[in-house]
Scaffold this active site. Structure first.
Site, mmCIF file in Angstrom:
data_model
loop_
_atom_site.group_PDB
_atom_site.id
_atom_site.type_symbol
_atom_site.label_atom_id
_atom_site.label_comp_id
_atom_site.label_asym_id
_atom_site.label_seq_id
_atom_site.Cartn_x
_atom_site.Cartn_y
_atom_site.Cartn_z
ATOM 1 N N MET A 135 -7.207 -3.318 -2.797
ATOM 2 C CA MET A 135 -6.227 -3.461 -3.872
ATOM 3 C C MET A 135 -6.843 -3.989 -5.167
ATOM 4 O O MET A 135 -6.195 -4.697 -5.930
ATOM 5 C CB MET A 135 -5.074 -4.360 -3.401
ATOM 6 C CG MET A 135 -4.363 -3.847 -2.156
ATOM 7 S SD MET A 135 -3.785 -2.141 -2.288
ATOM 8 C CE MET A 135 -2.285 -2.404 -3.213
ATOM 9 N N ARG A 136 -8.089 -3.660 -5.424
ATOM 10 C CA ARG A 136 -8.750 -4.037 -6.682
ATOM 11 C C ARG A 136 -9.215 -2.786 -7.388
ATOM 12 O O ARG A 136 -9.749 -1.873 -6.735
ATOM 13 C CB ARG A 136 -9.978 -4.912 -6.403
ATOM 14 C CG ARG A 136 -9.666 -6.192 -5.669
ATOM 15 C CD ARG A 136 -9.065 -7.204 -6.600
ATOM 16 N NE ARG A 136 -8.735 -8.450 -5.926
ATOM 17 C CZ ARG A 136 -8.239 -9.511 -6.561
ATOM 18 N NH1 ARG A 136 -8.030 -9.471 -7.870
ATOM 19 N NH2 ARG A 136 -7.951 -10.595 -5.891
ATOM 20 N N ASN A 157 -10.382 7.228 -2.109
ATOM 21 C CA ASN A 157 -9.289 6.251 -2.041
ATOM 22 C C ASN A 157 -8.063 6.903 -1.413
ATOM 23 O O ASN A 157 -7.850 8.109 -1.558
ATOM 24 C CB ASN A 157 -8.948 5.779 -3.460
ATOM 25 C CG ASN A 157 -7.886 4.700 -3.467
ATOM 26 O OD1 ASN A 157 -7.861 3.827 -2.591
ATOM 27 N ND2 ASN A 157 -6.991 4.743 -4.443
ATOM 28 N N HIS A 159 -3.949 6.692 -1.584
ATOM 29 C CA HIS A 159 -2.902 6.148 -2.458
ATOM 30 C C HIS A 159 -1.518 6.516 -1.912
ATOM 31 O O HIS A 159 -1.276 7.667 -1.554
ATOM 32 C CB HIS A 159 -3.074 6.663 -3.896
ATOM 33 C CG HIS A 159 -2.066 6.049 -4.802
ATOM 34 N ND1 HIS A 159 -2.176 4.747 -5.246
ATOM 35 C CD2 HIS A 159 -0.901 6.521 -5.295
ATOM 36 C CE1 HIS A 159 -1.122 4.454 -5.970
ATOM 37 N NE2 HIS A 159 -0.333 5.506 -6.023
HETATM 38 C C1 GAR Z 1 -1.724 1.923 2.353
HETATM 39 O O1 GAR Z 1 -0.380 2.328 2.290
HETATM 40 C C2 GAR Z 1 -2.497 2.498 1.180
HETATM 41 O O2 GAR Z 1 -2.018 3.763 0.772
HETATM 42 C C3 GAR Z 1 -2.240 1.476 0.117
HETATM 43 O O3 GAR Z 1 -2.272 0.242 0.770
HETATM 44 C C4 GAR Z 1 -1.870 0.416 2.137
HETATM 45 C C5 GAR Z 1 -2.951 -0.185 2.989
HETATM 46 O O4 GAR Z 1 -2.557 -0.233 4.341
HETATM 47 N N1 GAR Z 1 -3.226 1.548 -0.925
HETATM 48 C C6 GAR Z 1 -2.957 1.296 -2.202
HETATM 49 O O5 GAR Z 1 -1.847 0.993 -2.608
HETATM 50 C C7 GAR Z 1 -4.142 1.434 -3.126
HETATM 51 N N2 GAR Z 1 -3.727 1.319 -4.489
HETATM 52 P P1 GAR Z 1 -3.631 -0.569 5.463
HETATM 53 O O6 GAR Z 1 -4.391 -1.828 5.010
HETATM 54 O O7 GAR Z 1 -2.795 -0.850 6.674
HETATM 55 O O8 GAR Z 1 -4.542 0.591 5.636
#
Ligand code: GAR
Length: 263
Positions: A135-136, A157, A159
């Site tokens: 998340m960075r 990535n 998203h």
């Molecule tokens: C996921 O939904 C991913 O798409 C999102 O964080 C979650 C991580 O879940 N990523 C973002 O929002 C990136 N900007 P996880 O840690 O259980 O894989």
């Protein structure tokens, strides 16, 4: 496939995508192996998952680094090879009108944390770096040190939205609150903007009247766990080609985008 690709992973939280990737490597759905897991968050649950699988893990504590520098700005020690003007001119995270001092603080603190990540990644050579709920935002300083070949980007990535709709930190929340009737997830290569890089794969789900943010997140994550391994395998099989596509806008301005062709 004669050789497995080496996959590095960066996470911030639960690591369910990471788990799906590790399991896909183990079951042969991905011709690859996760060789390290890095995090900006020392308490990320995903680090434990990695350790359970015997994968090396490390942290660059972004929050601590930013807090330290905020409290004692004299501690700012950017890496020797960092040129702030170069990074500012390349990045497209901020518009030029934003408070320059704020932008500089953001970039310098992130670069210091990124330099620590890069240092800790050094012992583990890798072919592909996957952001799995990291998340960075990455600055051009970091991206350029991983993507050393323009034609072969190697940071992916996941998203939680159908990009280019709803970039940012809460894709499923934004989709839900907008009243969308379909939602989805996207795998893309990382470029200098926020969730703007070339799209590799997308999957969609329907949103019904009884759905809540929670059920939408569940539907989305389930698709992410399938889509991410598929895209990584396409990379492993060298089926992803990044090419430039240009077109001219109504106002006469020519726009060029990098797009992924899957062969
Ligand atoms: C996921 O939904 C991913 O798409 C999102 O964080 C979650 C991580 O879940 N990523 C973002 O929002 C990136 N900007 P996880 O840690 O259980 O894989």
């Amino acid at each position: 496939m004669d050789k497995k690709i080496r996959i590095g992973a960066l996470i911030s939280g639960g690591g369910t995508n990471l788990e799906a990737i590790i399991e896909s490597c183990k079951s042969g759905k991905i011709d690859g192996e996760v060789v390290f897991i890095g995090s900006d968050n020392p308490n990320a649950r995903g680090l434990e998952r990695g350790r359970d699988h015997g994968i090396p893990t490390f942290t660059a504590d972004y929050k601590g680094i930013i807090q330290d520098i905020r409290e004692s700005p004299e501690k700012i020690m950017p890496p020797d090879d960092f040129d702030i003007n170069e990074v500012i001119s390349k990045q497209s995270l901020f518009s030029r009108v934003l408070d320059t001092e704020k932008m500089k603080f953001f970039i310098v603190t992130r670069v210091i944390a990124e330099a620590e990540l890069l240092e800790k990644m050094k012992p583990y050579p890798f072919d592909l770096l996957v952001l799995a709920g990291f998340m960075r935002t990455l600055t051009p300083y970091f991206i350029d040190r991983v993507n050393t070949d323009y034609d072969n980007p190697r940071i992916m990535n996941v998203h939680p939205s159908l990009l280019p709709a709803f970039p940012g930190t809460d894709g499923y929340g934004d989709t839900f609150r907008y009243g969308c009737k379909i939602g989805g997830c996207t795998i893309h290569f990382v470029d200098y903007g926020e969730d703007t890089g070339p799209i590799i794969g997308q999957k969609i789900f329907e949103i019904h009247k009884h759905d809540t943010l929670d059920t939408i997140k569940k539907k989305g994550l389930k698709l992410e766990w399938k889509l991410y391994p598929e895209c990584i395998q396409a990379f492993a099989e060298r089926r992803l080609k990044t090419v430039s596509m240009s077109h001219t806008l109504k106002n006469g301005r020519k726009v060029t985008r990098r797009v992924v062709k899957i062969t």
